[in-house]
Design a protein around this motif. Structure first.
Motif, PDB file in Angstrom:
ATOM      1  N   THR A  78       0.811  -1.222   0.000  1.00  0.00           N
ATOM      2  CA  THR A  78       0.000   0.000   0.000  1.00  0.00           C
ATOM      3  C   THR A  78       0.849   1.280   0.000  1.00  0.00           C
ATOM      4  OG1 THR A  78      -0.210  -0.171   2.418  1.00  0.00           O
ATOM      5  CG2 THR A  78      -1.964  -1.136   1.105  1.00  0.00           C
TER       6      THR A  78
ATOM      7  N   PHE B  18       1.404   5.763   0.610  1.00  0.00           N
ATOM      8  CA  PHE B  18       1.423   6.641   1.796  1.00  0.00           C
ATOM      9  C   PHE B  18       0.153   7.448   1.976  1.00  0.00           C
ATOM     10  CE2 PHE B  18       2.801   9.877  -1.310  1.00  0.00           C
ATOM     11  CZ  PHE B  18       2.021  10.941  -0.893  1.00  0.00           C
TER      12      PHE B  18
ATOM     13  N   LYS C  93       2.124  -5.085   3.468  1.00  0.00           N
ATOM     14  CA  LYS C  93       3.368  -4.303   3.435  1.00  0.00           C
ATOM     15  C   LYS C  93       2.938  -2.841   3.272  1.00  0.00           C
ATOM     16  CE  LYS C  93       6.169  -2.197   1.358  1.00  0.00           C
ATOM     17  NZ  LYS C  93       6.461  -0.764   1.648  1.00  0.00           N
TER      18      LYS C  93
ATOM     19  N   GLU D  83       6.396   2.600   3.928  1.00  0.00           N
ATOM     20  CA  GLU D  83       7.355   2.857   5.013  1.00  0.00           C
ATOM     21  C   GLU D  83       7.248   4.305   5.503  1.00  0.00           C
ATOM     22  OE1 GLU D  83       7.862   2.380   1.887  1.00  0.00           O
ATOM     23  OE2 GLU D  83       9.644   3.387   1.097  1.00  0.00           O
TER      24      GLU D  83
ATOM     25  N   GLY E  96      -0.176   2.198  -5.652  1.00  0.00           N
ATOM     26  CA  GLY E  96       0.934   3.149  -5.556  1.00  0.00           C
ATOM     27  C   GLY E  96       1.140   3.828  -6.897  1.00  0.00           C
ATOM     28  N   SER E  97       2.362   4.244  -7.177  1.00  0.00           N
ATOM     29  CA  SER E  97       2.641   4.961  -8.426  1.00  0.00           C
ATOM     30  C   SER E  97       2.650   3.990  -9.611  1.00  0.00           C
ATOM     31  CB  SER E  97       4.004   5.651  -8.309  1.00  0.00           C
ATOM     32  OG  SER E  97       5.000   4.671  -8.129  1.00  0.00           O
TER      33      SER E  97
ATOM     34  N   GLY F 167      -2.186   2.079 -10.189  1.00  0.00           N
ATOM     35  CA  GLY F 167      -1.117   3.058 -10.325  1.00  0.00           C
ATOM     36  C   GLY F 167      -1.586   4.488 -10.125  1.00  0.00           C
TER      37      GLY F 167
ATOM     38  N   CYS G 117      -5.398   9.809  -5.568  1.00  0.00           N
ATOM     39  CA  CYS G 117      -5.380   9.359  -6.960  1.00  0.00           C
ATOM     40  C   CYS G 117      -6.657   9.786  -7.673  1.00  0.00           C
ATOM     41  CB  CYS G 117      -5.205   7.848  -7.029  1.00  0.00           C
ATOM     42  SG  CYS G 117      -6.579   7.000  -6.279  1.00  0.00           S
TER      43      CYS G 117
ATOM     44  N   GLU H 105       1.715  13.394 -13.179  1.00  0.00           N
ATOM     45  CA  GLU H 105       1.010  13.445 -11.900  1.00  0.00           C
ATOM     46  C   GLU H 105       1.809  14.342 -10.954  1.00  0.00           C
ATOM     47  OE1 GLU H 105       0.903   9.762  -9.536  1.00  0.00           O
ATOM     48  OE2 GLU H 105      -1.144  10.302  -8.965  1.00  0.00           O
TER      49      GLU H 105
ATOM     50  N   PHE I 174     -13.839  -0.086  -7.157  1.00  0.00           N
ATOM     51  CA  PHE I 174     -12.889   1.004  -7.393  1.00  0.00           C
ATOM     52  C   PHE I 174     -11.752   0.532  -8.284  1.00  0.00           C
ATOM     53  CE2 PHE I 174      -9.363   3.759  -6.734  1.00  0.00           C
ATOM     54  CZ  PHE I 174      -9.885   5.000  -6.404  1.00  0.00           C
TER      55      PHE I 174
HETATM   56  P1  NAD Z   1       4.965   4.387  -4.409  1.00  0.00           P
HETATM   57  O1  NAD Z   1       4.752   3.690  -5.690  1.00  0.00           O
HETATM   58  O2  NAD Z   1       6.201   5.168  -4.221  1.00  0.00           O
HETATM   59  O3  NAD Z   1       4.912   3.334  -3.189  1.00  0.00           O
HETATM   60  C1  NAD Z   1       3.891   2.371  -3.106  1.00  0.00           C
HETATM   61  C2  NAD Z   1       4.463   1.125  -2.439  1.00  0.00           C
HETATM   62  O4  NAD Z   1       5.534   0.630  -3.238  1.00  0.00           O
HETATM   63  C3  NAD Z   1       5.016   1.411  -1.058  1.00  0.00           C
HETATM   64  O5  NAD Z   1       4.629   0.371  -0.184  1.00  0.00           O
HETATM   65  C4  NAD Z   1       6.520   1.452  -1.277  1.00  0.00           C
HETATM   66  O6  NAD Z   1       7.252   0.969  -0.178  1.00  0.00           O
HETATM   67  C5  NAD Z   1       6.724   0.526  -2.466  1.00  0.00           C
HETATM   68  N1  NAD Z   1       7.865   0.947  -3.296  1.00  0.00           N
HETATM   69  C6  NAD Z   1       8.328   2.212  -3.491  1.00  0.00           C
HETATM   70  N2  NAD Z   1       9.384   2.188  -4.332  1.00  0.00           N
HETATM   71  C7  NAD Z   1       9.604   0.908  -4.675  1.00  0.00           C
HETATM   72  C8  NAD Z   1      10.541   0.243  -5.533  1.00  0.00           C
HETATM   73  N3  NAD Z   1      11.479   0.915  -6.192  1.00  0.00           N
HETATM   74  N4  NAD Z   1      10.442  -1.091  -5.669  1.00  0.00           N
HETATM   75  C9  NAD Z   1       9.507  -1.790  -5.020  1.00  0.00           C
HETATM   76  N5  NAD Z   1       8.602  -1.214  -4.186  1.00  0.00           N
HETATM   77  C10 NAD Z   1       8.625   0.121  -4.021  1.00  0.00           C
HETATM   78  O7  NAD Z   1       3.660   5.296  -4.162  1.00  0.00           O
HETATM   79  P2  NAD Z   1       3.418   6.343  -3.002  1.00  0.00           P
HETATM   80  O8  NAD Z   1       4.276   7.545  -3.248  1.00  0.00           O
HETATM   81  O9  NAD Z   1       3.463   5.691  -1.681  1.00  0.00           O
HETATM   82  O10 NAD Z   1       1.884   6.716  -3.259  1.00  0.00           O
HETATM   83  C11 NAD Z   1       1.472   7.701  -4.172  1.00  0.00           C
HETATM   84  C12 NAD Z   1       1.087   7.084  -5.501  1.00  0.00           C
HETATM   85  O11 NAD Z   1       0.066   6.116  -5.300  1.00  0.00           O
HETATM   86  C13 NAD Z   1       0.504   8.096  -6.465  1.00  0.00           C
HETATM   87  O12 NAD Z   1       1.010   7.837  -7.744  1.00  0.00           O
HETATM   88  C14 NAD Z   1      -0.988   7.824  -6.415  1.00  0.00           C
HETATM   89  O13 NAD Z   1      -1.717   8.202  -7.557  1.00  0.00           O
HETATM   90  C15 NAD Z   1      -0.992   6.341  -6.226  1.00  0.00           C
HETATM   91  N6  NAD Z   1      -2.249   5.865  -5.676  1.00  0.00           N
HETATM   92  C16 NAD Z   1      -3.092   5.223  -6.530  1.00  0.00           C
HETATM   93  C17 NAD Z   1      -4.313   4.790  -6.083  1.00  0.00           C
HETATM   94  C18 NAD Z   1      -5.264   4.105  -7.009  1.00  0.00           C
HETATM   95  O14 NAD Z   1      -6.271   3.622  -6.541  1.00  0.00           O
HETATM   96  N7  NAD Z   1      -4.989   4.025  -8.302  1.00  0.00           N
HETATM   97  C19 NAD Z   1      -4.679   4.990  -4.745  1.00  0.00           C
HETATM   98  C20 NAD Z   1      -3.769   5.631  -3.895  1.00  0.00           C
HETATM   99  C21 NAD Z   1      -2.551   6.073  -4.379  1.00  0.00           C
END
Ligand code: NAD
Length: 484
Positions: free
Chosen positions: A147, A149, A173, A176, A225-226, A248, A281, A375, A442
């Motif tokens: 998940t 942040f 997970k 962090e 995440g991203s 994403g 997001c 974004e 969703f």
């Molecule tokens: P992130 O991708 O940086 O991190 C998400 C998860 O991936 C975290 O648990 C992190 O520890 C892990 N991670 C980070 N870098 C990594 C790597 N190099 N290798 C493996 N794992 C890694 O995202 P974030 O900054 O925590 O959250 C913001 C992003 O999440 C934005 O892009 C947002 O649009 C997206 N988001 C999307 C939705 C959706 O439903 N589509 C919902 C919430 C957030």
């Protein structure tokens, strides 16, 4: 430090990890509030062993009994909502009311999970005389949920209740950057009566995510995440033959027509771009102004001015995020955008070390500019001007994302046209943040989601289960025919 160093949660106990740690800063004032362990493959392996050990007993517990635990969990979320919301506020930086709204959504998804025994009942049909076919749903096994942040309580709860009521066991997970809520969720699940090992938390970053993708004992992964990391997890997880659903990032367009209700549109767009400091997001990131809509833009700027950092606008997650967002604004200005409202260099009295960016509105952004395509994930709105609805659709369709899109108009015909032609998984008509409520699911389209199905609602039942098809003949006198 306000909170002791965090531990992983494995088989119902908080356990030392013994690896490196990372400082957790509160975005509200930049203070260090705790330390989070950066775990490795070994910790994931221990969590998988615990989750595998309990899987036969948990998956054989009748679904109605599993759901009962989540009725109690829902009650505990309600009972502890203020404390849970404060924790979200502290680690994420959003306002208290936004934090409370996120826990309320966790309660709603848990309520949905309690209804799954009714929704996910199997099917049965007599397919020829004396012969019946039936379909039963079976859990996948051990699932991992990774998940981000921006919703420390809600996004973990998108997957926990549904996956577990359906009989899976889980490893969470969390990000962090916001790991505290995850451990509190673990405590509440235990208090609700969840058997040890059904739910486990492994803290960490890249190394843990890679271990989850690679570990042969994990059957499925959900990721939020991203887009960059969603792609990596999808490719690495599926290459190890796991079922993966990876959500994403986003770039959401709000298409505004001159006939839109001025007050409602201005307040909805302002709320959408600034809610959770733009770190959603589903946030409005680009407004596509079709024709003469200056009267709405003037009102929008007035609405946005009422949103005050440190009061009704929270902080962004980190110093780096603040810098990144401010750089986007500066670059857009250099490229010719007109700054109608400037949130750079924002300071909140008494919270000078907090990570705040004020509401920012940029007009005359062109589609080829970086701020129109990427974004930003901050309280920043880029306004793009177009002559007609087809040009607006072309801009929306040109994005490689496709989470959400909205239209503001009083014309049913135009709204319908945009509903049909926008390339996004979630559409709003006169709604700034078109998040579907349960039981609707969703999930976006294009590079906002990889994998089949959605993460919540009815669609998640498909993701978290596999179907067993049985054909039965009890009566030896049944007529023999081509399919007997
Ligand atoms: P992130 O991708 O940086 O991190 C998400 C998860 O991936 C975290 O648990 C992190 O520890 C892990 N991670 C980070 N870098 C990594 C790597 N190099 N290798 C493996 N794992 C890694 O995202 P974030 O900054 O925590 O959250 C913001 C992003 O999440 C934005 O892009 C947002 O649009 C997206 N988001 C999307 C939705 C959706 O439903 N589509 C919902 C919430 C957030």
């Amino acid at each position: 430090m306000k909170y002791p160093s965090l531990k992983n949660y494995i088989e119902g106990k908080f356990v030392e990890n013994g690896n490196d740690t990372l400082e957790i800063l509160s975005p509200l004032d930049g203070s260090i509030i705790s330390l989070v362990p950066l775990s490795n493959y070994d910790a994931v392996d221990k969590a998988v062993s615990a989750a595998k050990k309990i899987f036969p007993a948990w998956s054989n517990t009748p679904i109605k009994e599993r759901a009962q635990i989540f009725y109690r969990y829902k009650y505990l979320l309600e009972k502890n909502i203020d404390e849970l919301s404060e924790l979200v506020q502290e680690e994420n930086g959003k306002t208290f009311s936004e934090s409370r709204a996120e826990v309320e959504k966790s309660i709603e998804v848990t309520e949905f999970a309690c209804s799954i025994p009714q929704i996910a009942a199997g099917e049965i049909l007599e397919v020829s005389k004396g012969v019946e076919c039936r379909i039963d749903r079976h859990p996948l096994g051990v699932v991992a949920s990774i998940t981000p942040f921006n919703f420390p309580n809600m996004v973990p709860n998108w997957t926990i209740p549904n996956a577990l009521v359906l009989g899976n066991t889980m490893i969470l997970k969390p990000s962090e950057q916001v790991p505290l809520s995850a451990n509190r969720i673990a405590e509440l699940l235990k208090e609700a009566g969840l058997p040890d090992g059904v739910f486990n938390v492994v803290h960490g970053a890249k190394e843990v995510v890679e271990a989850i993708c690679d570990h042969p004992g994990i059957d499925a992964i959900t990721f939020v995440g991203s887009t960059k990391i969603a792609k990596t997890v999808y490719v690495r997880g599926t290459s190890k033959l796991k079922r993966v659903l990876a959500l994403g990032g986003a770039k959401n367009h709000l298409i505004v027509l001159p006939d839109a209700n001025v007050g409602m549109t201005a307040s909805n767009v302002a709320a959408s771009m600034t809610g959770c400091a733009g770190q959603r997001c589903m946030a409005a990131s680009a407004m596509v102004a079709v024709g003469p809509v200056d009267h709405i833009i003037v009102q929008l700027v007035e609405e946005a001015k009422k949103i005050i950092p440190g009061k009704n606008l929270g902080a962004v997650i980190s110093r780096q995020a603040k810098e990144r967002i401010e750089n986007y604004i500066t670059e857009a200005e250099k490229d010719g955008a007109k700054v109608l409202l400037d949130g750079r260099n924002c300071k909140v009295n008494g919270k000078e070390n907090g990570f705040y960016v004020g509401p920012t509105i940029l007009d005359y952004v062109r589609p080829e500019m970086k701020i129109a395509k990427e974004e930003v994930f901050g309280p920043v709105l880029a306004i793009l001007r177009t002559e007609n609805v087809d040009e607006a659709i072309k801009i929306q369709n040109g994005s490689h994302y496709g989470n959400a899109a909205s239209v503001f108009t009083q014309s049913g015909g135009v709204a319908r046209y945009i509903m049909e032609n926008a390339s996004a998984g979630m559409i709003g008509v006169n709604i700034g943040v078109p998040v579907p409520r349960e039981p609707f699911s969703f999930g976006g389209w294009n590079e906002s989601k990889f994998g089949v199905g959605d993460i919540t609602g009815k669609s998640s039942i498909e993701f978290f289960t596999k179907l067993k098809k049985t054909t039965i003949k009890w009566n030896p006198e049944s007529r023999i025919n081509w399919m007997s």
